[in-house]
Design a protein around this motif. Structure first.
Motif, short mmCIF file in Angstrom:
data_model
loop_
_atom_site.label_atom_id
_atom_site.label_comp_id
_atom_site.label_asym_id
_atom_site.label_seq_id
_atom_site.Cartn_x
_atom_site.Cartn_y
_atom_site.Cartn_z
N GLY A 1 6.55 -18.83 3.10
CA GLY A 1 5.31 -18.07 2.90
C GLY A 1 5.56 -16.79 2.12
O GLY A 1 4.82 -16.45 1.18
N HIS A 2 6.63 -16.06 2.50
CA HIS A 2 6.99 -14.86 1.74
C HIS A 2 7.30 -15.21 0.29
O HIS A 2 6.85 -14.52 -0.64
CB HIS A 2 8.24 -14.21 2.36
N ALA A 3 8.08 -16.28 0.09
CA ALA A 3 8.55 -16.62 -1.24
C ALA A 3 7.41 -17.04 -2.16
O ALA A 3 7.36 -16.65 -3.33
CB ALA A 3 9.59 -17.74 -1.15
N ILE A 4 6.48 -17.84 -1.63
CA ILE A 4 5.36 -18.32 -2.46
C ILE A 4 4.50 -17.15 -2.92
O ILE A 4 4.15 -17.05 -4.11
CB ILE A 4 4.52 -19.36 -1.69
N VAL A 5 4.15 -16.26 -2.00
CA VAL A 5 3.32 -15.11 -2.39
C VAL A 5 4.06 -14.25 -3.40
O VAL A 5 3.48 -13.80 -4.40
CB VAL A 5 2.92 -14.29 -1.15
N GLY B 1 4.56 -14.44 5.54
CA GLY B 1 5.24 -15.19 6.59
C GLY B 1 4.33 -15.47 7.77
O GLY B 1 4.25 -16.62 8.27
N ALA B 2 3.62 -14.44 8.25
CA ALA B 2 2.73 -14.61 9.40
C ALA B 2 1.57 -15.54 9.06
O ALA B 2 1.17 -16.38 9.88
CB ALA B 2 2.21 -13.25 9.85
N VAL B 3 1.01 -15.42 7.86
CA VAL B 3 -0.10 -16.28 7.45
C VAL B 3 0.36 -17.73 7.37
O VAL B 3 -0.37 -18.66 7.77
CB VAL B 3 -0.69 -15.81 6.11
N GLU C 1 -6.72 -12.79 1.23
CA GLU C 1 -6.24 -13.10 -0.11
C GLU C 1 -4.91 -13.86 -0.05
O GLU C 1 -4.67 -14.80 -0.82
CB GLU C 1 -6.07 -11.81 -0.92
N THR C 2 -4.06 -13.46 0.88
CA THR C 2 -2.78 -14.15 1.06
C THR C 2 -3.00 -15.59 1.52
O THR C 2 -2.34 -16.52 1.05
CB THR C 2 -1.92 -13.40 2.10
N ARG C 3 -3.96 -15.78 2.43
CA ARG C 3 -4.25 -17.12 2.92
C ARG C 3 -4.75 -18.02 1.79
O ARG C 3 -4.37 -19.20 1.70
CB ARG C 3 -5.30 -17.04 4.04
N LYS C 4 -5.60 -17.50 0.91
CA LYS C 4 -6.10 -18.29 -0.21
C LYS C 4 -4.97 -18.74 -1.12
O LYS C 4 -4.91 -19.89 -1.58
CB LYS C 4 -7.12 -17.47 -1.01
N VAL C 5 -4.02 -17.80 -1.40
CA VAL C 5 -2.89 -18.13 -2.27
C VAL C 5 -2.05 -19.23 -1.66
O VAL C 5 -1.66 -20.21 -2.32
CB VAL C 5 -2.04 -16.86 -2.53
#
Length: 500
Positions: A339-343, A393-395, A457-461
């Motif tokens: 999750g961290h890496a993708i964002v 990460g949390a998302v 916004e993070t969740r959408k990504v």
């Protein structure tokens, strides 16, 4: 006492005790008092052997080995400013012609490990002065007046040593001066206050026409705790900031510590300098030392680039551990790090260097980023992107498990600190504010609004790239490491949205 005197005393004491016992005197109190007086006499002699006049501890005032400014890396501005200040000691006659008052004190401030003490040592070599060093804690005692007495004796000894060695000047260096120089609370009977008052008095009397001239230098990483009377002009005239080194300074420091270490062909210290943004000089020295240890573990005669990369990770996050975890926990950690890496890769393309599942320090996994250019100013957009990376990460855990875990604690702390930075810099809807003058309810409301918006916004990504999770998870679980190139190839299979 002479040899015969001791023998006479040893022979007399038993005779006297036997005589008192013979005439019927109770000798138990006499024996008790004799033992007590002998113990006090012995302790006094031992304390006298370690203490000078006024309670000064002999051997505590140290004269360090010579060190030149060229041997200190990464502090060009601070070294230039310090040299200029020290020239007032060297070129005393010239500055008298211009009517310049010599500096009385130089305060070195900055984060730990940046070289403040090293610069003080180099000052002695530069000025050819008597150099005496002490720590602030050496002046602190439970007995009132002892610290003040040690301050007096320190300056007295500096003058005496300079006279005996035919030196024109002496430098007195006090490390961690915040121990004795903290802000006074109005009481004049505390030991700290008396020690500080004596230091202020000595500094007022430093500038005289007599030789030798004395310059006091001090170091602290908590300047805000020092008393204002100590910081005013006429006491500590120069405040020199010894800050964290930039890329050029980091490379200089790495080269200094690499002189006695065998490096393999093709090793690039410049790459290490790029990867260590925010490292202090002490941390950079540790990187080189740990890299040498890794090379020794591999039974190699030279240090390779991978050893340096491992050393950077160790200094930053801690040693790799053998912590065992369940399959469910490993899956959760892997998804969290992905999750961290993708964002990070979406908002800053090309930034991910490696995704690792190996435990290191307290972290069960981590994402290593490619080195960025040194940056000291941040826009609102940049801070928001950094918060999104922290929340990724949390998302990701919420998307696949329906809830979060304790593994997001440090991420949330980082996000909250970034929100506080935005508030302090006027980059929120509250405008330009002083957080001390705004109610806690308003701050909490704005904090929640920012984090809620960026979480969505993070969740959408991440939802747009859900397939990347499943494709990357198997590789990360089996190999424990996913390189940046592999990761970007997986991302290339999906439609990459443009950064906001």
């Amino acid at each position: 006492m002479s040899k015969y005197g001791k023998e006479i005393l040893i022979g007399t004491i038993p005779v006297v005790l036997l005589f008192l016992l013979f005439i019927g005197v109770n000798i138990i109190p006499v024996i008790f008092m004799t033992v007590l007086l002998a113990s006090l006499f012995y302790m006094t002699r031992m304390r006298g052997g370690n203490m000078g006049m006024g309670g000064e501890r002999r051997g505590k005032v140290r004269t360090p080995a010579f060190l030149t400014f060229d041997e200190i890396g990464g502090q060009d501005r601070a070294k230039k400013e310090l040299r200029e200040a020290l020239d007032f000691l060297i070129r005393y006659e010239e500055i008298q012609k211009l009517g310049i008052r010599p500096l009385k004190g130089i305060l070195l401030t900055g984060p730990p490990g940046t070289g403040k003490t090293l610069m003080a040592k180099a000052a002695a070599h530069y000025t050819n002065s008597v150099f005496m060093a002490a720590s602030g804690s050496e002046f602190v005692e439970m007995y009132v007046g002892v610290g003040a007495s040690r301050i007096r004796d320190l300056f007295k000894e500096a003058r005496n040593r300079a006279s005996k060695e035919n030196k024109d000047s002496a430098i007195v260096f006090i490390d961690e001066i915040d121990v004795i120089g903290g802000k006074r609370d109005g009481g004049q009977h505390r030991e700290y206050d008396q020690t500080l008052n004596q230091l202020l008095t000595e500094m007022d009397g430093i500038h005289t026409a007599e030789s030798p001239r004395i310059l006091i230098m001090a170091a602290t990483n908590r300047k805000e705790m020092l008393d204002s009377a100590l910081l005013r002009p006429g006491r500590f005239d120069r405040h020199i900031e010894v800050d964290l080194p930039d890329k050029k300074g980091r490379l200089h420091i790495l080269n200094i510590h690499a002189k006695n270490k065998p490096l393999a062909e093709g090793v690039s210290l410049e790459t290490v300098a790029e990867e260590t943004f925010g490292f202090s000089g002490a941390q950079l020295e540790s990187v080189m030392n740990e890299a040498a240890i890794y090379a020794m573990r591999d039974d190699l005669e030279s240090i390779e680039q991978r050893h340096l990369s491992l050393a950077v990770d160790k200094v930053m996050m801690g040693e790799r551990t053998d912590r065992e975890s369940t399959k469910e926990e490993r899956d959760r950690v892997a998804l969290h790090e992905l999750g961290h890496a993708i964002v990070a890769e979406i908002v800053r393309p090309g930034s991910v260097s490696q995704v690792a599942l190996s435990p290191r320090g307290k972290a069960l996994g981590y994402v290593r980023h490619n080195p960025q250019q040194d940056q000291y100013l941040y826009t609102k957009e940049h801070l928001q992107q950094q918060i999104m990376i922290a929340l990724g990460g949390a998302v990701a855990e919420e998307m696949f498990y329906g809830g979060r875990s304790t593994g997001s604690r440090n991420d949330f702390e980082q996000a909250l600190n970034l929100v506080h930075t935005m508030m302090d810099c006027g980059l929120t809807n509250l405008g330009i504010i002083d957080r001390q003058m705004v109610t806690k309810e308003e701050l909490m409301k704005e904090n929640a609004a920012i984090l809620e918006q960026l979480t969505e916004e993070t969740r959408k990504v991440l939802e747009q790239h859900r397939s990347v999770f499943t494709q990357s998870l198997d590789i990360l679980i089996h190999e424990e490491v996913l390189s940046g190139e592999q990761f970007r190839e997986l991302l290339a299979g999906s439609e990459l949205p443009q950064p906001a």
